[in-house]
Design an enzyme around this catalytic site. Structure first.
Site, PDB file in Angstrom:
ATOM      1  N   ARG A  65       0.840  -1.197   0.000  1.00 45.29           N
ATOM      2  CA  ARG A  65       0.000   0.000   0.000  1.00 45.29           C
ATOM      3  C   ARG A  65       0.877   1.251   0.000  1.00 45.29           C
ATOM      4  O   ARG A  65       1.519   1.566   0.994  1.00 45.29           O
ATOM      5  CB  ARG A  65      -0.932   0.023   1.216  1.00 45.29           C
ATOM      6  N   ASP A  75      -3.828   3.674  14.238  1.00 44.13           N
ATOM      7  CA  ASP A  75      -2.974   4.165  13.171  1.00 44.13           C
ATOM      8  C   ASP A  75      -3.448   5.556  12.788  1.00 44.13           C
ATOM      9  O   ASP A  75      -4.265   6.168  13.489  1.00 44.13           O
ATOM     10  CB  ASP A  75      -2.938   3.203  11.984  1.00 44.13           C
TER      11      ASP A  75
END
Length: 554
Positions: free
Chosen positions: A182, A470
């Protein structure tokens, strides 16, 4: 500034040029150990090619994002597009689907790309590893290039890691997960690399093109030779035009690197509100390169808050803990995703429950496993083909729920979910019927500051109070605080949420936290003030945070 630079089509055997003859990528960050293995003349030339062709289109797409956010903020709700109705109504087209090694995705582990976490992921037993250079990685220059080195070594079965105690870690699994990398989103830049165009004008490189370009350049051929391929998760997309830009990048890359068309495969994270209204169109734009969609739940909640933060009390969400996957707008979004994917032959991948086990606390671990099991049972029952976990100890829990539904089948693409019919109003139905509490406010302040401390120290994924946090979850925390203040929200005890009240909570938090010489709590608190307490709402907290704190001086 380092003099290392490359223009398009620099041959491998040529010396590094000292004069610019065309568009080039300049390295302005400090060079560390083995950086030259990633920042080779050929790799920089490829990055220069990517920027020459796509940097302008990237800026156009970002400008369009701003226009659409302005429209939503001024009362024009998103809707299914009239100009693309033919794409949605045509039942005949399909996406490319799973590439080699992506046929069975029932359990995917996510995590950053430092050497130890890479080894843990590859030894985990998951089907897929989401190698995350985005929300789970703090984009320090060392992490950006270090992550590329980890991936390079992992692809070639050369990765080892030795900790400070001298313990050596290696990949011991006989069958490792398929890697899906990603890159950073279109909105982020990489200021340690600079793109200089033909006129001599210079700009920071695109974080997306840097992460993607370095990985695909160095690893596409070894991955193909190993029976897999260069696969990507695409984050933060807001439109089919942004998806089309990625498709153009993939096609150019295949031509430039001599790969067959369709070799590259992508899975798109549907994690923004505008993208939820264009799932068919996004699949169609990427159809030659698309493997599926993922329900990126945390960023999706953040996108709802961001887009509707000024639209009145009707769009105020309660405590983050109350915004579960079963509330109306989240239920509509995930059911539409599964239906859309399966109509087009695409995998539908579920999101990540934030609960994580604690090996030192059996009771906390049992609670986490119970919650994760229920979450994955719901996803498998709804038709998802796989799901995410953030910790190796949760893999078997998630697998058991998907095994119970899938059996020996690799997916459930045959479940077309014709029973689903989702309207725009359902996607925007944010009524939850719960209050904002003092505990919820305190949790948001605490989680955001403690996560930012971790991020500023170079750690992009942090276990906080039994949850894996996150950048996406930190965005929810700070954006909720901003919205509650600006919408004159009071907690359930009748006290208004004001800047002064939040400042008091910040002071309490800083006084209670254990301090060390290398902590960044003061910087984190100041950053929180900037992104949560000022009148202006930064679109992403990572943008000012990166520029202020993570860019090395030239």
């Amino acid at each position: 500034m380092n003099t290392l630079l490359a223009s398009p089509s620099t041959p491998t055997t040529a010396p590094v040029p000292t004069q610019r003859t065309g568009p080039a990528i300049e390295v302005v960050g400090r060079l560390g150990d083995r950086y030259d293995e990633i920042l080779t003349p050929d790799a920089l030339a490829f990055l220069a090619d990517l920027h020459q062709r796509f940097a302008g289109a990237r800026h156009d797409r970002l400008a369009e994002r701003m226009r659409r956010r302005f429209e939503i903020g001024n009362g024009r709700d998103p809707r299914f597009r009239d100009d693309t109705a033919a794409i949605r109504e045509d039942r005949s087209w399909r996406v490319a689907g799973a590439g080699p090694g992506l046929e069975d995705r029932r359990v995917e582990i996510t995590g950053p790309t430092d050497p130890k976490m890479t080894i843990n992921a590859l030894n985990s037993g998951a089907n897929v590893w989401l190698a995350d250079q985005e929300d789970a990685t703090s984009p320090t220059w060392a992490n950006v290039i270090g992550g590329q080195l980890s991936l390079r070594d992992a692809v070639r079965s050369e990765l080892t890691f030795t900790n400070e105690a001298g313990t050596v870690y290696r990949v011991t699994a006989t069958e490792t997960p398929t890697i899906v990398m990603r890159p950073r989103g279109w909105h982020l830049v990489e200021k340690h690399l600079r793109f200089v165009d033909r006129s001599g004008a210079a700009m920071a490189a695109s974080g997306s093109l840097v992460d993607y370009g370095l990985y695909v350049f160095h690893n596409a051929r070894p991955l193909i030779d190993a029976g897999r391929g260069p696969y990507f998760y695409l984050p933060k997309l807001e439109s089919s035009e942004e998806a089309q830009l990625w498709d153009d990048v993939f096609t150019f890359t295949e031509e430039r690197l001599g790969l067959d068309h369709g070799t590259i495969r992508a899975t798109v994270l549907i994690e923004t509100l505008p993208a939820a209204f264009e799932m068919d169109e996004i699949l169609y734009a990427l159809r030659d390169h698309c493997a599926g969609l993922n329900a990126g739940r945390w960023d999706y909640i953040f996108s709802i808050i961001k887009n509707y933060r000024g639209r009145g009390a009707r769009f105020v969400l309660p405590d983050r803990s109350e915004v579960t996957m079963t509330v109306p707008f989240m239920r509509a979004y995930t059911e539409l995703l599964v239906q859309t994917c399966h109509r087009r032959g695409a995998h539908a991948i579920g999101g990540m429950s934030a609960f994580i086990p604690n090996r030192r606390d059996p009771e906390a671990t049992a609670r986490a496993i119970e919650k994760v099991s229920a979450d994955k049972r719901r996803e498998a029952g709804d038709g998802f083909d796989g799901t995410w976990v953030a910790h190796p100890d949760l893999i078997e829990t998630a697998r058991a729920e998907f095994d119970a539904v899938l059996g020996d089948r690799p997916n459930q693409l045959d479940r077309l979910r014709e029973d689903v019919s989702v309207t725009p109003s359902q996607l925007l139905d944010v009524r939850i019927g719960r209050a904002v509490t003092d505990v919820g406010l305190r949790d948001n302040v605490s989680i955001a500051v403690r996560y930012l401390d971790s991020w500023l120290r170079g750690l992009g994924a942090a276990a906080i109070d039994g949850l894996m946090e996150d950048a996406a979850t930190a965005e929810i925390s700070r954006s909720q605080v901003w919205q509650w203040i600006h919408q004159d929200v009071a907690t359930d005890d009748g006290r208004p949420i004001t800047r002064e009240r939040v400042e008091g909570l910040l002071d309490e938090l800083l006084a209670s936290l254990p301090r060390t010489a290398d902590d960044r709590f003061d910087d984190a608190a100041e950053l929180f003030r900037e992104v949560a307490l000022r009148d202006e709402f930064p679109t992403f907290l990572t943008v000012p945070a990166y520029t202020r704190y993570l860019v090395d001086p030239a």
